[in-house]
Scaffold this motif. Sequence first.
Motif, PDB file in Angstrom:
ATOM      1  N   ILE A  63       0.850  -1.203   0.000  1.00  0.00           N
ATOM      2  CA  ILE A  63       0.000   0.000   0.000  1.00  0.00           C
ATOM      3  C   ILE A  63       0.875   1.239   0.000  1.00  0.00           C
ATOM      4  O   ILE A  63       1.735   1.414   0.862  1.00  0.00           O
ATOM      5  CB  ILE A  63      -0.942  -0.002   1.211  1.00  0.00           C
ATOM      6  CG1 ILE A  63      -1.903  -1.201   1.120  1.00  0.00           C
ATOM      7  CG2 ILE A  63      -1.714   1.311   1.308  1.00  0.00           C
ATOM      8  CD1 ILE A  63      -2.840  -1.337   2.296  1.00  0.00           C
ATOM      9  N   ASP A  64       0.668   2.098  -0.991  1.00  0.00           N
ATOM     10  CA  ASP A  64       1.464   3.315  -1.136  1.00  0.00           C
ATOM     11  C   ASP A  64       0.800   4.526  -0.484  1.00  0.00           C
ATOM     12  O   ASP A  64       1.477   5.367   0.096  1.00  0.00           O
ATOM     13  CB  ASP A  64       1.717   3.602  -2.617  1.00  0.00           C
ATOM     14  CG  ASP A  64       2.437   2.448  -3.305  1.00  0.00           C
ATOM     15  OD1 ASP A  64       3.476   2.003  -2.775  1.00  0.00           O
ATOM     16  OD2 ASP A  64       1.950   1.988  -4.357  1.00  0.00           O
ATOM     17  N   ASN A  65      -0.508   4.611  -0.600  1.00  0.00           N
ATOM     18  CA  ASN A  65      -1.191   5.793  -0.061  1.00  0.00           C
ATOM     19  C   ASN A  65      -2.651   5.471   0.229  1.00  0.00           C
ATOM     20  O   ASN A  65      -3.295   4.732  -0.523  1.00  0.00           O
ATOM     21  CB  ASN A  65      -1.113   6.956  -1.057  1.00  0.00           C
ATOM     22  CG  ASN A  65      -1.770   8.217  -0.522  1.00  0.00           C
ATOM     23  OD1 ASN A  65      -2.926   8.493  -0.825  1.00  0.00           O
ATOM     24  ND2 ASN A  65      -1.049   8.977   0.280  1.00  0.00           N
ATOM     25  N   VAL A  66      -3.148   6.027   1.334  1.00  0.00           N
ATOM     26  CA  VAL A  66      -4.562   5.903   1.693  1.00  0.00           C
ATOM     27  C   VAL A  66      -5.098   7.307   1.937  1.00  0.00           C
ATOM     28  O   VAL A  66      -4.543   8.058   2.757  1.00  0.00           O
ATOM     29  CB  VAL A  66      -4.757   5.049   2.963  1.00  0.00           C
ATOM     30  CG1 VAL A  66      -6.238   4.941   3.308  1.00  0.00           C
ATOM     31  CG2 VAL A  66      -4.157   3.659   2.777  1.00  0.00           C
ATOM     32  N   SER A  67      -6.139   7.689   1.219  1.00  0.00           N
ATOM     33  CA  SER A  67      -6.698   9.043   1.366  1.00  0.00           C
ATOM     34  C   SER A  67      -7.469   9.186   2.679  1.00  0.00           C
ATOM     35  O   SER A  67      -7.803   8.195   3.331  1.00  0.00           O
ATOM     36  CB  SER A  67      -7.629   9.356   0.187  1.00  0.00           C
ATOM     37  OG  SER A  67      -8.818   8.577   0.286  1.00  0.00           O
ATOM     38  N   GLU A  68      -7.760  10.433   3.036  1.00  0.00           N
ATOM     39  CA  GLU A  68      -8.598  10.682   4.197  1.00  0.00           C
ATOM     40  C   GLU A  68     -10.041  10.253   3.876  1.00  0.00           C
ATOM     41  O   GLU A  68     -10.535  10.508   2.786  1.00  0.00           O
ATOM     42  CB  GLU A  68      -8.579  12.161   4.570  1.00  0.00           C
ATOM     43  CG  GLU A  68      -7.260  12.633   5.157  1.00  0.00           C
ATOM     44  CD  GLU A  68      -6.919  11.918   6.458  1.00  0.00           C
ATOM     45  OE1 GLU A  68      -7.805  11.801   7.330  1.00  0.00           O
ATOM     46  OE2 GLU A  68      -5.768  11.471   6.599  1.00  0.00           O
ATOM     47  N   PRO A  69     -10.706   9.590   4.801  1.00  0.00           N
ATOM     48  CA  PRO A  69     -12.094   9.167   4.543  1.00  0.00           C
ATOM     49  C   PRO A  69     -13.020  10.364   4.355  1.00  0.00           C
ATOM     50  O   PRO A  69     -12.926  11.356   5.084  1.00  0.00           O
ATOM     51  CB  PRO A  69     -12.460   8.387   5.812  1.00  0.00           C
ATOM     52  CG  PRO A  69     -11.156   8.051   6.464  1.00  0.00           C
ATOM     53  CD  PRO A  69     -10.218   9.154   6.106  1.00  0.00           C
ATOM     54  N   GLN A  70     -13.902  10.263   3.389  1.00  0.00           N
ATOM     55  CA  GLN A  70     -14.918  11.287   3.140  1.00  0.00           C
ATOM     56  C   GLN A  70     -16.285  10.718   3.497  1.00  0.00           C
ATOM     57  O   GLN A  70     -16.695   9.696   2.936  1.00  0.00           O
ATOM     58  CB  GLN A  70     -14.895  11.726   1.679  1.00  0.00           C
ATOM     59  CG  GLN A  70     -13.558  12.281   1.218  1.00  0.00           C
ATOM     60  CD  GLN A  70     -13.184  13.574   1.929  1.00  0.00           C
ATOM     61  OE1 GLN A  70     -14.033  14.448   2.143  1.00  0.00           O
ATOM     62  NE2 GLN A  70     -11.927  13.689   2.308  1.00  0.00           N
ATOM     63  N   GLU A  71     -16.986  11.366   4.413  1.00  0.00           N
ATOM     64  CA  GLU A  71     -18.301  10.867   4.822  1.00  0.00           C
ATOM     65  C   GLU A  71     -19.313  11.153   3.718  1.00  0.00           C
ATOM     66  O   GLU A  71     -19.498  12.293   3.309  1.00  0.00           O
ATOM     67  CB  GLU A  71     -18.741  11.505   6.140  1.00  0.00           C
ATOM     68  CG  GLU A  71     -19.992  10.862   6.722  1.00  0.00           C
ATOM     69  CD  GLU A  71     -20.260  11.268   8.162  1.00  0.00           C
ATOM     70  OE1 GLU A  71     -21.028  10.568   8.842  1.00  0.00           O
ATOM     71  OE2 GLU A  71     -19.707  12.299   8.602  1.00  0.00           O
ATOM     72  N   VAL A  72     -19.983  10.111   3.251  1.00  0.00           N
ATOM     73  CA  VAL A  72     -20.956  10.252   2.164  1.00  0.00           C
ATOM     74  C   VAL A  72     -22.380  10.093   2.672  1.00  0.00           C
ATOM     75  O   VAL A  72     -23.335  10.416   1.965  1.00  0.00           O
ATOM     76  CB  VAL A  72     -20.679   9.229   1.044  1.00  0.00           C
ATOM     77  CG1 VAL A  72     -19.352   9.530   0.372  1.00  0.00           C
ATOM     78  CG2 VAL A  72     -20.702   7.799   1.568  1.00  0.00           C
ATOM     79  N   ALA A  73     -22.542   9.584   3.874  1.00  0.00           N
ATOM     80  CA  ALA A  73     -23.843   9.455   4.536  1.00  0.00           C
ATOM     81  C   ALA A  73     -23.552   9.208   6.010  1.00  0.00           C
ATOM     82  O   ALA A  73     -22.401   8.991   6.400  1.00  0.00           O
ATOM     83  CB  ALA A  73     -24.663   8.306   3.950  1.00  0.00           C
TER      84      ALA A  73
END
Length: 236
Positions: free
Chosen positions: A156-166
């Motif tokens: 794993i190279d990169n994990v983005s910040e979680p975006q709340e969709v609901a």
Amino acid sequence: MTPFTPNRFSGLAWLLSGSLGVNVLILVIVVAQGFAIRNVGAKDTQTLVQMHDGSAYKVQPVAAESRTPKVIKVFTTNTLTQLFNWNGTIVDVEGNKIRDPGIEIETSEGRAKVPTASVTASFALAEDFRLPFLEKIAELTPSGVFNHSTQVVLIIDNVSEPQEVATGKWRLKVISHLAVFKRGLSPEQTIPFYREITVQATSTPVVPTGETPLEQAVYTVRQAGLIITDIRPIEN
């Protein structure tokens, strides 16, 4: 009739003044206590929780459908690593490494083998998504994994910040690749693995004691109170 003298009036005034002063003091104390309680409630509180193995962790209360970004990212990376790391070995009940025979599942093309670790980790997936995804893993898994001639590692190279969709649901992007090793330390093949992951809050099960290692493992993957409901290629 006893006459109402100035001295009696003065005493009554002092009594009333004293009573008023006491009431004001009580009101001030009540208000001060209210502010103190509110400040305590606003502070981040932490509790030390001891696990059955003796380890202890600091925890803090959150809403039933809330998860911190760190928890979501750790859960996602751990689940993907367990799903896609295929080294051809498992650990038996005595703690010894043995060859992984794999677990057979039914697919649209017939029966196929899936690494044992992938099957265990798949319980971190939503039920309506788990079996179809295991089919895809069966298609991806090289047959050499089960005779210990091939190993696949998810890097794993990169994990983005979680975006709340609901409410209680997040999406994040994972940039990674699958390195396929057959002999030596250099991978013979590198497969890009760019995925958008949808994660949802769920109830946290209590891990029972005295059950089989497989049951323990299945319950443990749900301890973060999260499940993955979708894994799809990142759209350009």
